[in-house]
Design a protein around this motif. Sequence first.
Motif, PDB file in Angstrom:
ATOM      1  N   PHE A  35       0.891  -1.069  -0.113  1.00  0.00           N
ATOM      2  CA  PHE A  35       0.026   0.012  -0.021  1.00  0.00           C
ATOM      3  C   PHE A  35       0.880   1.326   0.298  1.00  0.00           C
ATOM      4  O   PHE A  35       0.274   2.425   0.137  1.00  0.00           O
ATOM      5  CB  PHE A  35      -0.783   0.112   1.394  1.00  0.00           C
ATOM      6  N   THR A  36       2.100   1.250   0.067  1.00  0.00           N
ATOM      7  CA  THR A  36       2.969   2.324   0.015  1.00  0.00           C
ATOM      8  C   THR A  36       3.966   2.262  -1.129  1.00  0.00           C
ATOM      9  O   THR A  36       4.525   3.312  -1.558  1.00  0.00           O
ATOM     10  CB  THR A  36       3.723   2.603   1.276  1.00  0.00           C
ATOM     11  N   GLY A  37       4.274   1.316  -1.748  1.00  0.00           N
ATOM     12  CA  GLY A  37       5.270   0.970  -2.653  1.00  0.00           C
ATOM     13  C   GLY A  37       6.620   0.963  -2.305  1.00  0.00           C
ATOM     14  O   GLY A  37       7.582   0.968  -3.046  1.00  0.00           O
ATOM     15  N   LEU A  38       6.944   1.034  -0.881  1.00  0.00           N
ATOM     16  CA  LEU A  38       8.203   1.302  -0.128  1.00  0.00           C
ATOM     17  C   LEU A  38       8.430  -0.146   0.383  1.00  0.00           C
ATOM     18  O   LEU A  38       7.855  -0.703   0.942  1.00  0.00           O
ATOM     19  CB  LEU A  38       8.181   2.331   0.671  1.00  0.00           C
ATOM     20  N   THR A  39      10.101  -0.341   0.449  1.00  0.00           N
ATOM     21  CA  THR A  39      10.538  -1.279   1.071  1.00  0.00           C
ATOM     22  C   THR A  39      11.424  -0.967   2.295  1.00  0.00           C
ATOM     23  O   THR A  39      11.552  -1.630   3.167  1.00  0.00           O
ATOM     24  CB  THR A  39      11.279  -2.276  -0.056  1.00  0.00           C
ATOM     25  N   GLN A  40      12.055   0.194   2.265  1.00  0.00           N
ATOM     26  CA  GLN A  40      12.735   0.994   3.295  1.00  0.00           C
ATOM     27  C   GLN A  40      11.990   1.327   4.442  1.00  0.00           C
ATOM     28  O   GLN A  40      11.694   2.617   4.604  1.00  0.00           O
ATOM     29  CB  GLN A  40      13.590   1.845   2.528  1.00  0.00           C
ATOM     30  N   ILE A  41      11.041   0.336   4.945  1.00  0.00           N
ATOM     31  CA  ILE A  41      10.169   0.728   6.108  1.00  0.00           C
ATOM     32  C   ILE A  41      10.267   0.067   7.352  1.00  0.00           C
ATOM     33  O   ILE A  41      10.496  -1.100   7.146  1.00  0.00           O
ATOM     34  CB  ILE A  41       8.641   0.650   5.535  1.00  0.00           C
ATOM     35  N   GLU A  42       9.927   0.869   8.316  1.00  0.00           N
ATOM     36  CA  GLU A  42      10.199   0.200   9.726  1.00  0.00           C
ATOM     37  C   GLU A  42       9.411   0.954  10.751  1.00  0.00           C
ATOM     38  O   GLU A  42       9.074   2.342  10.440  1.00  0.00           O
ATOM     39  CB  GLU A  42      11.412   0.162  10.192  1.00  0.00           C
ATOM     40  N   CYS A  43       8.649   0.467  11.913  1.00  0.00           N
ATOM     41  CA  CYS A  43       8.013   1.297  12.686  1.00  0.00           C
ATOM     42  C   CYS A  43       6.995   2.088  12.149  1.00  0.00           C
ATOM     43  O   CYS A  43       7.056   3.427  12.340  1.00  0.00           O
ATOM     44  CB  CYS A  43       9.054   2.181  13.331  1.00  0.00           C
ATOM     45  N   MET A  44       6.052   1.580  11.210  1.00  0.00           N
ATOM     46  CA  MET A  44       5.041   2.137  10.421  1.00  0.00           C
ATOM     47  C   MET A  44       3.834   1.635  10.561  1.00  0.00           C
ATOM     48  O   MET A  44       3.506   0.541  10.695  1.00  0.00           O
ATOM     49  CB  MET A  44       5.714   2.328   9.020  1.00  0.00           C
ATOM     50  N   ALA A  45       2.869   2.425  10.037  1.00  0.00           N
ATOM     51  CA  ALA A  45       1.513   1.852   9.895  1.00  0.00           C
ATOM     52  C   ALA A  45       0.665   2.543   8.723  1.00  0.00           C
ATOM     53  O   ALA A  45       1.050   3.823   8.629  1.00  0.00           O
ATOM     54  CB  ALA A  45       0.426   2.193  11.410  1.00  0.00           C
ATOM     55  N   ASP A  62      11.374   9.709   9.275  1.00  0.00           N
ATOM     56  CA  ASP A  62      11.045   9.224   7.879  1.00  0.00           C
ATOM     57  C   ASP A  62       9.769   9.858   7.429  1.00  0.00           C
ATOM     58  O   ASP A  62       9.510   9.354   6.176  1.00  0.00           O
ATOM     59  CB  ASP A  62      11.025   7.679   8.104  1.00  0.00           C
ATOM     60  N   ALA A  63       9.312  10.637   7.907  1.00  0.00           N
ATOM     61  CA  ALA A  63       7.810  11.016   7.759  1.00  0.00           C
ATOM     62  C   ALA A  63       8.060  11.788   5.930  1.00  0.00           C
ATOM     63  O   ALA A  63       7.163  11.560   5.311  1.00  0.00           O
ATOM     64  CB  ALA A  63       7.063  12.084   8.547  1.00  0.00           C
ATOM     65  N   ASP A  64       8.851  12.728   5.760  1.00  0.00           N
ATOM     66  CA  ASP A  64       8.996  13.377   4.600  1.00  0.00           C
ATOM     67  C   ASP A  64       9.310  12.300   3.646  1.00  0.00           C
ATOM     68  O   ASP A  64       8.768  12.486   2.514  1.00  0.00           O
ATOM     69  CB  ASP A  64      10.035  14.457   4.682  1.00  0.00           C
ATOM     70  N   TYR A  65      10.283  11.558   3.908  1.00  0.00           N
ATOM     71  CA  TYR A  65      10.691  10.401   2.804  1.00  0.00           C
ATOM     72  C   TYR A  65       9.365   9.766   2.356  1.00  0.00           C
ATOM     73  O   TYR A  65       9.004   9.508   1.144  1.00  0.00           O
ATOM     74  CB  TYR A  65      11.801   9.411   3.346  1.00  0.00           C
ATOM     75  N   VAL A  66       8.852   9.198   3.378  1.00  0.00           N
ATOM     76  CA  VAL A  66       7.237   8.337   2.953  1.00  0.00           C
ATOM     77  C   VAL A  66       6.397   9.102   2.358  1.00  0.00           C
ATOM     78  O   VAL A  66       5.885   8.554   1.256  1.00  0.00           O
ATOM     79  CB  VAL A  66       6.642   7.839   4.426  1.00  0.00           C
ATOM     80  N   GLU A  67       6.028  10.167   2.704  1.00  0.00           N
ATOM     81  CA  GLU A  67       5.104  11.130   1.982  1.00  0.00           C
ATOM     82  C   GLU A  67       5.571  11.321   0.464  1.00  0.00           C
ATOM     83  O   GLU A  67       4.689  11.239  -0.214  1.00  0.00           O
ATOM     84  CB  GLU A  67       4.721  12.440   2.648  1.00  0.00           C
ATOM     85  N   GLN A  68       6.818  11.762   0.404  1.00  0.00           N
ATOM     86  CA  GLN A  68       7.227  12.116  -0.928  1.00  0.00           C
ATOM     87  C   GLN A  68       7.360  10.587  -1.824  1.00  0.00           C
ATOM     88  O   GLN A  68       6.818  11.063  -3.072  1.00  0.00           O
ATOM     89  CB  GLN A  68       8.532  12.784  -0.812  1.00  0.00           C
ATOM     90  N   GLU A  69       7.631   9.705  -1.455  1.00  0.00           N
ATOM     91  CA  GLU A  69       7.701   8.519  -2.393  1.00  0.00           C
ATOM     92  C   GLU A  69       6.374   7.615  -2.268  1.00  0.00           C
ATOM     93  O   GLU A  69       6.218   7.265  -3.404  1.00  0.00           O
ATOM     94  CB  GLU A  69       8.733   7.621  -1.748  1.00  0.00           C
ATOM     95  N   SER A  70       5.622   7.900  -1.547  1.00  0.00           N
ATOM     96  CA  SER A  70       4.267   7.187  -1.451  1.00  0.00           C
ATOM     97  C   SER A  70       3.052   7.865  -2.285  1.00  0.00           C
ATOM     98  O   SER A  70       2.177   7.424  -2.832  1.00  0.00           O
ATOM     99  CB  SER A  70       3.902   6.410  -0.110  1.00  0.00           C
ATOM    100  N   GLY A  71       3.271   9.290  -1.930  1.00  0.00           N
ATOM    101  CA  GLY A  71       2.071  10.128  -2.022  1.00  0.00           C
ATOM    102  C   GLY A  71       1.019   9.908  -1.024  1.00  0.00           C
ATOM    103  O   GLY A  71      -0.045  10.941  -1.005  1.00  0.00           O
ATOM    104  N   LEU A  72       1.259   9.356   0.240  1.00  0.00           N
ATOM    105  CA  LEU A  72       0.136   9.292   1.184  1.00  0.00           C
ATOM    106  C   LEU A  72       0.432  10.358   2.157  1.00  0.00           C
ATOM    107  O   LEU A  72       1.785  10.599   2.624  1.00  0.00           O
ATOM    108  CB  LEU A  72       0.413   7.839   2.043  1.00  0.00           C
ATOM    109  N   LYS A  73      -0.348  11.134   2.680  1.00  0.00           N
ATOM    110  CA  LYS A  73      -0.317  12.017   3.730  1.00  0.00           C
ATOM    111  C   LYS A  73       0.186  11.287   5.020  1.00  0.00           C
ATOM    112  O   LYS A  73      -0.048  10.133   5.359  1.00  0.00           O
ATOM    113  CB  LYS A  73      -1.795  12.635   4.069  1.00  0.00           C
ATOM    114  N   THR A  74       1.393  11.669   5.321  1.00  0.00           N
ATOM    115  CA  THR A  74       2.306  11.042   6.433  1.00  0.00           C
ATOM    116  C   THR A  74       2.359  11.927   7.623  1.00  0.00           C
ATOM    117  O   THR A  74       2.514  13.126   7.729  1.00  0.00           O
ATOM    118  CB  THR A  74       3.447  10.718   5.956  1.00  0.00           C
ATOM    119  N   PHE A  75       2.060  11.317   8.727  1.00  0.00           N
ATOM    120  CA  PHE A  75       2.209  11.910  10.082  1.00  0.00           C
ATOM    121  C   PHE A  75       3.427  11.191  11.014  1.00  0.00           C
ATOM    122  O   PHE A  75       3.486  10.045  11.055  1.00  0.00           O
ATOM    123  CB  PHE A  75       1.081  11.661  10.825  1.00  0.00           C
ATOM    124  N   GLY A  76       4.099  11.997  11.489  1.00  0.00           N
ATOM    125  CA  GLY A  76       5.425  11.583  12.260  1.00  0.00           C
ATOM    126  C   GLY A  76       5.119  11.439  13.618  1.00  0.00           C
ATOM    127  O   GLY A  76       4.318  12.302  14.072  1.00  0.00           O
TER     128      GLY A  76
END
Length: 367
Positions: A35-45, A62-76
């Motif tokens: 659901f994110t398209g990312l493999t470099q992920i830990e401690c996440m929901a 990691d919040a900025d990276y996840v939001e930029q790469e996945s396009g999902l609104k991300t909260f740290g």
Amino acid sequence: MKDKLIHRIKKIQNLMAKKDIDILVVVNRENLIYFTGLTQIECMAVLIPLKDDPCAITLWLDADYVEQESGLKTFGYFFPKESLGSKVVERIKAYGFRAPRIGFERYFVPFAFYDVLRQNFPESNFVDAADLFYRVRAVKEPNEVEMIRRAAFAVCKGMEAAIKTIKPGISELDVLAEAEYAMLKAGSNGLPFRPQIVSGNRCLLTHPHASTKLIEEGEVVVVHLGATYNGYCAKMCRTVAVGEISAAHEKVFNLLLEAQEKAIAALRPGSKAWEVDEAAREVIRRAGFEEYYLDVIGYGVGLRQSEFYPIIGKGRQDIIEVGMVVDLLLPTIYHRDVGGPRITDVIYVGENENEILTGYPRKLIKV
């Protein structure tokens, strides 16, 4: 959000509606990748509400990276002041929920995480949504098949290295070391399961792994390898005869090879999983070995090396569809005198014909 992720979100929201689930809480690594398209992920929901946009929650670094790469609104969240669980609770409430029907992955949610949800939503119903995830992942998109194909290429290179290494006097672990190195050099990102290099009587163990045992002349060696590429798995199992093996063991291998070929031929769009199983099982039955054969002969393959839909086995009503990827055959014949040989391949279900993605020779290998 990227188009492929929007498509996946919509698919699972349709399934959520059928089970009256208000919001899904995703914490399992495989589903996070999906659901994110990312493999470099830990401690996440990831939170997926039925009637709103999904969001991701991760460590603030990691919040900025996840939001930029996945396009999902991300909260740290700021650990240890905050936890993943407390931030998930905060975001569920921000959606406006007070007593939602919450779906989650039954087998992969830590108790501490579940306990935070339960304490903060005491009037909520918690629903096992594991089957939703496996069903939505069962039919692969073209790019997913390509990832599995890349992993399969690495597995074939690992098998090639293993076969070259096998000889009397070398240990199972030495064979594994060469195979793992070859898979990494061929592009594998890591192992999806603990590989199996087993010889002699150890071939009858259900979940063995490589040991310090030395391979001996006249033994059967089973090589079961797996590789990953961008999170997607491939696996393959081959049987090696070291010198002259018994005629009974060779007969069993040829029986399993015939059963696999029958199963692959029956693996067609619209067929039921039990029909694929029966095509293989009839070969085993005619030879008088059915009582020594397992009830499941294959699983879906994707972000897990054994996904729980479809399951190819006795009585299974799962419908085979174009785009599924499965492994066949998993079991050997568990008979003390003749059991041990195995053969497993990963197969893509095509509209007109199937493709064996693990394209390594399937005959009994003699060294």
